[in-house]
Write a protein that holds these residues in place. Structure first.
Motif, PDB file in Angstrom:
ATOM      1  N   GLY A  73       1.598  -2.460   6.536  1.00 61.61           N
ATOM      2  CA  GLY A  73       1.525  -1.874   5.097  1.00 61.61           C
ATOM      3  C   GLY A  73       0.381  -0.937   4.831  1.00 61.61           C
ATOM      4  N   LEU A  74      -1.026  -1.763   4.750  1.00 59.73           N
ATOM      5  CA  LEU A  74      -1.931  -0.064   4.236  1.00 59.73           C
ATOM      6  C   LEU A  74      -2.327   0.647   5.903  1.00 59.73           C
ATOM      7  CD1 LEU A  74      -4.546  -3.096   3.148  1.00 59.73           C
ATOM      8  CD2 LEU A  74      -3.301  -1.410   2.127  1.00 59.73           C
ATOM      9  N   ALA A  75      -2.086   0.043   7.323  1.00 62.36           N
ATOM     10  CA  ALA A  75      -2.125   0.972   8.102  1.00 62.36           C
ATOM     11  C   ALA A  75      -0.779   2.152   8.114  1.00 62.36           C
ATOM     12  CB  ALA A  75      -2.214   0.079   9.258  1.00 62.36           C
ATOM     13  N   GLN A  76       0.018   1.642   7.793  1.00 59.47           N
ATOM     14  CA  GLN A  76       1.267   2.741   8.438  1.00 59.47           C
ATOM     15  C   GLN A  76       1.140   4.175   7.014  1.00 59.47           C
ATOM     16  OE1 GLN A  76       4.287   0.778   9.337  1.00 59.47           O
ATOM     17  NE2 GLN A  76       3.600  -0.110  11.089  1.00 59.47           N
ATOM     18  N   THR A  77       1.137   3.295   5.901  1.00 59.51           N
ATOM     19  CA  THR A  77       1.297   4.165   4.620  1.00 59.51           C
ATOM     20  C   THR A  77       0.419   3.920   3.515  1.00 59.51           C
ATOM     21  OG1 THR A  77       2.972   2.148   3.540  1.00 59.51           O
ATOM     22  CG2 THR A  77       3.959   4.552   4.627  1.00 59.51           C
ATOM     23  N   GLY A  78      -0.182   2.467   2.798  1.00 57.92           N
ATOM     24  CA  GLY A  78      -1.072   1.849   2.457  1.00 57.92           C
ATOM     25  C   GLY A  78      -0.480   3.084   1.271  1.00 57.92           C
ATOM     26  N   TYR A  79      -1.310   2.867   0.076  1.00 65.42           N
ATOM     27  CA  TYR A  79      -1.915   4.008  -1.140  1.00 65.42           C
ATOM     28  C   TYR A  79      -0.955   5.093  -1.503  1.00 65.42           C
ATOM     29  CZ  TYR A  79      -3.122  -0.813  -3.494  1.00 65.42           C
ATOM     30  OH  TYR A  79      -2.677  -2.770  -3.768  1.00 65.42           O
ATOM     31  N   ARG A  80      -1.881   5.855   0.048  1.00 62.96           N
ATOM     32  CA  ARG A  80      -2.587   6.720   0.071  1.00 62.96           C
ATOM     33  C   ARG A  80      -0.604   8.120   0.115  1.00 62.96           C
ATOM     34  NH1 ARG A  80      -3.171   4.420   4.684  1.00 62.96           N
ATOM     35  NH2 ARG A  80      -1.745   5.152   6.713  1.00 62.96           N
ATOM     36  N   ALA A  81      -0.082   7.361   0.684  1.00 58.60           N
ATOM     37  CA  ALA A  81       1.526   7.748   0.124  1.00 58.60           C
ATOM     38  C   ALA A  81       1.847   8.184  -0.953  1.00 58.60           C
ATOM     39  CB  ALA A  81       2.377   6.717   1.344  1.00 58.60           C
ATOM     40  N   GLN A  82       1.937   7.540  -1.693  1.00 56.83           N
ATOM     41  CA  GLN A  82       2.027   7.265  -3.616  1.00 56.83           C
ATOM     42  C   GLN A  82       1.563   8.438  -3.830  1.00 56.83           C
ATOM     43  OE1 GLN A  82       1.458   3.529  -5.164  1.00 56.83           O
ATOM     44  NE2 GLN A  82       2.498   2.501  -3.743  1.00 56.83           N
ATOM     45  N   VAL A  83       0.154   9.007  -3.400  1.00 57.40           N
ATOM     46  CA  VAL A  83      -1.127   9.551  -3.849  1.00 57.40           C
ATOM     47  C   VAL A  83      -0.268  10.946  -3.750  1.00 57.40           C
ATOM     48  CG1 VAL A  83      -3.436  10.806  -3.424  1.00 57.40           C
ATOM     49  CG2 VAL A  83      -2.862   8.068  -3.837  1.00 57.40           C
ATOM     50  N   GLY A  88      -0.478  15.685  -3.698  1.00 58.18           N
ATOM     51  CA  GLY A  88      -0.378  16.502  -2.560  1.00 58.18           C
ATOM     52  C   GLY A  88      -2.466  15.646  -1.345  1.00 58.18           C
ATOM     53  N   VAL A  89      -2.387  14.943  -1.515  1.00 65.00           N
ATOM     54  CA  VAL A  89      -4.218  14.435  -1.151  1.00 65.00           C
ATOM     55  C   VAL A  89      -3.730  13.396  -0.612  1.00 65.00           C
ATOM     56  CG1 VAL A  89      -5.236  16.020  -2.641  1.00 65.00           C
ATOM     57  CG2 VAL A  89      -4.912  13.467  -2.892  1.00 65.00           C
ATOM     58  N   SER A  90      -3.854  12.197   0.733  1.00 66.40           N
ATOM     59  CA  SER A  90      -4.198  11.865   0.805  1.00 66.40           C
ATOM     60  C   SER A  90      -5.063  10.827   1.961  1.00 66.40           C
ATOM     61  CB  SER A  90      -3.197  11.998   2.543  1.00 66.40           C
ATOM     62  OG  SER A  90      -2.757  10.551   3.149  1.00 66.40           O
ATOM     63  N   PRO A  91      -6.258  10.346   0.675  1.00 72.61           N
ATOM     64  CA  PRO A  91      -7.095   9.770   1.011  1.00 72.61           C
ATOM     65  C   PRO A  91      -7.080   8.658   1.535  1.00 72.61           C
ATOM     66  CG  PRO A  91      -6.686   9.379  -1.054  1.00 72.61           C
ATOM     67  CD  PRO A  91      -5.470   9.853  -0.465  1.00 72.61           C
ATOM     68  N   LEU A  92      -7.583   8.124   3.100  1.00 71.12           N
ATOM     69  CA  LEU A  92      -6.954   7.376   4.061  1.00 71.12           C
ATOM     70  C   LEU A  92      -8.148   6.863   3.900  1.00 71.12           C
ATOM     71  CD1 LEU A  92      -6.236   6.989   6.961  1.00 71.12           C
ATOM     72  CD2 LEU A  92      -7.464   7.688   8.528  1.00 71.12           C
ATOM     73  N   LEU A 144     -12.011   9.880  -4.265  1.00 65.54           N
ATOM     74  CA  LEU A 144     -10.949  10.320  -4.543  1.00 65.54           C
ATOM     75  C   LEU A 144      -9.332   9.119  -4.638  1.00 65.54           C
ATOM     76  CD1 LEU A 144      -9.222  12.822  -4.986  1.00 65.54           C
ATOM     77  CD2 LEU A 144      -8.672  12.569  -2.887  1.00 65.54           C
ATOM     78  N   GLY A 145      -9.446   8.378  -4.163  1.00 68.14           N
ATOM     79  CA  GLY A 145      -8.543   7.386  -3.773  1.00 68.14           C
ATOM     80  C   GLY A 145      -8.675   5.898  -5.089  1.00 68.14           C
ATOM     81  N   ARG A 146      -9.635   5.804  -4.964  1.00 68.76           N
ATOM     82  CA  ARG A 146      -9.865   5.183  -6.127  1.00 68.76           C
ATOM     83  C   ARG A 146      -9.376   5.643  -7.934  1.00 68.76           C
ATOM     84  NH1 ARG A 146     -13.581   2.582  -9.438  1.00 68.76           N
ATOM     85  NH2 ARG A 146     -13.310   0.518  -9.782  1.00 68.76           N
ATOM     86  N   MET A 147      -9.487   7.297  -8.009  1.00 66.57           N
ATOM     87  CA  MET A 147      -9.939   7.521  -8.870  1.00 66.57           C
ATOM     88  C   MET A 147      -8.541   7.904  -9.518  1.00 66.57           C
ATOM     89  SD  MET A 147     -12.943  10.164  -9.821  1.00 66.57           S
ATOM     90  CE  MET A 147     -12.636  11.160  -8.219  1.00 66.57           C
ATOM     91  N   VAL A 148      -7.239   7.954  -7.988  1.00 63.10           N
ATOM     92  CA  VAL A 148      -6.235   8.483  -8.693  1.00 63.10           C
ATOM     93  C   VAL A 148      -5.151   6.597  -8.164  1.00 63.10           C
ATOM     94  CG1 VAL A 148      -4.448   8.918  -7.097  1.00 63.10           C
ATOM     95  CG2 VAL A 148      -6.329  10.673  -7.196  1.00 63.10           C
ATOM     96  N   TRP A 149      -6.000   5.605  -8.126  1.00 62.43           N
ATOM     97  CA  TRP A 149      -5.674   4.295  -8.574  1.00 62.43           C
ATOM     98  C   TRP A 149      -5.839   3.744  -9.318  1.00 62.43           C
ATOM     99  CZ3 TRP A 149      -8.440  -0.024  -9.021  1.00 62.43           C
ATOM    100  CH2 TRP A 149      -7.847  -1.464  -9.051  1.00 62.43           C
ATOM    101  N   MET A 150      -6.661   4.515 -10.184  1.00 61.00           N
ATOM    102  CA  MET A 150      -7.333   3.622 -11.462  1.00 61.00           C
ATOM    103  C   MET A 150      -6.535   4.417 -12.337  1.00 61.00           C
ATOM    104  SD  MET A 150     -10.893   3.906 -11.873  1.00 61.00           S
ATOM    105  CE  MET A 150     -11.269   2.490 -13.640  1.00 61.00           C
ATOM    106  N   GLY A 151      -6.351   6.047 -12.516  1.00 54.75           N
ATOM    107  CA  GLY A 151      -4.980   6.721 -13.408  1.00 54.75           C
ATOM    108  C   GLY A 151      -3.326   5.822 -12.868  1.00 54.75           C
ATOM    109  N   THR A 152      -3.211   4.825 -11.905  1.00 53.07           N
ATOM    110  CA  THR A 152      -2.120   4.174 -11.725  1.00 53.07           C
ATOM    111  C   THR A 152      -1.895   3.222 -12.715  1.00 53.07           C
ATOM    112  OG1 THR A 152      -2.696   3.736  -9.994  1.00 53.07           O
ATOM    113  CG2 THR A 152      -1.400   5.931 -10.032  1.00 53.07           C
ATOM    114  N   LEU A 153      -3.511   3.070 -13.216  1.00 48.21           N
ATOM    115  CA  LEU A 153      -3.090   1.711 -13.893  1.00 48.21           C
ATOM    116  C   LEU A 153      -2.542   1.856 -14.811  1.00 48.21           C
ATOM    117  CD1 LEU A 153      -5.415  -0.523 -11.702  1.00 48.21           C
ATOM    118  CD2 LEU A 153      -3.483  -0.526 -11.901  1.00 48.21           C
ATOM    119  N   ARG A 154      -3.079   3.099 -15.645  1.00 48.61           N
ATOM    120  CA  ARG A 154      -3.186   3.471 -17.419  1.00 48.61           C
ATOM    121  C   ARG A 154      -2.563   3.145 -17.689  1.00 48.61           C
ATOM    122  NH1 ARG A 154      -6.256   8.331 -15.831  1.00 48.61           N
ATOM    123  NH2 ARG A 154      -8.264   7.926 -15.959  1.00 48.61           N
ATOM    124  N   GLY A 155      -2.577   2.137 -19.134  1.00 45.99           N
ATOM    125  CA  GLY A 155      -1.252   1.623 -19.706  1.00 45.99           C
ATOM    126  C   GLY A 155      -0.539   0.850 -19.188  1.00 45.99           C
TER     127      GLY A 155
END
Length: 199
Positions: A73-83, A88-92, A144-155
């Motif tokens: 899952g991480l290799a094929q799409t991972g979190y970067r697909a959601q991001v 519009g960015v894909s932090p591999l 960049l990936g970490r900041m976006v991930w942290m944003g998804t955890l808000r709330g």
């Protein structure tokens, strides 16, 4: 707390330059002082149960099949697909760091033998080396990936789980600048050169 033997006692052969480069891909997620950044085993002291618990609690992984599913899952799409869908960015780099971390812990937990762990880790080498030209580029994309991930955890109930961004920023700065950092031990370009033993 009982502590296991030093990792070098069980795994005395130093990693080659290529192996160190691969292991160093997960250095951003290993901030703790007990993390080993120069061995396939993820800790400075042997603690297989800790790796097993970490995988079960953080990734719901308790078997080799679970490991392979998580890594795929991480290799094929991972979190970067959601991001990419949202921003519009894909932090591999974010997914690669997690992939290497999961594989190393799966080795420590006994879900993978050493040969299988290195084979699976080899899957992320080419795409990572082709995407970035330096450890700095890799670090910037990871952040960049970490900041976006942290944003998804808000709330959510997990909002307080990650370390503050400042902590991650300082850790990445140390990886890039400290003379004893693995990133300053093995150059980014080393993965494209013939492998060699480490001094």
């Amino acid at each position: 707390m009982l502590r296991g033997p030093k990792v070098e006692e069980k795994y005395p052969v130093p990693l080659t330059m290529h192996q160190l480069w691969i292991v160093s891909l997960c250095a951003p997620v290993n901030r703790g002082s007990d993390a080993s950044r120069t061995t396939l085993y993820p800790f400075k002291r042997i603690n297989d149960k800790r790796a097993w618990r970490w995988l079960a609690e953080n990734w719901e992984v308790s078997s080799q099949g679970d490991v392979l599913t998580a890594l795929s899952g991480l290799a094929q799409t991972g979190y970067r697909a959601q991001v990419a869908e949202r921003f519009g960015v894909s932090p591999l780099a974010w997914d690669v760091a997690l992939y290497v971390d999961v594989a190393r812990n799966a080795f420590a937990a006994g879900h993978l033998d050493e040969a299988e762990a290195w084979r699976l880790l080899g899957n992320v080498v080419q795409p990572t080396a082709a995407t970035y030209g330096s450890w700095k580029e890799y670090a910037d994309d990871y952040l960049l990936g970490r900041m976006v991930w942290m944003g998804t955890l808000r709330g959510t109930p997990d909002e307080g789980f990650p370390a503050p961004q400042k902590v991650s920023d300082e850790h990445l700065r140390a990886l890039l600048e400290a003379p004893d950092s693995p990133w300053n031990t093995v150059a980014w370009r080393a993965i494209g050169e013939p492998d060699q033993p480490r001094g």
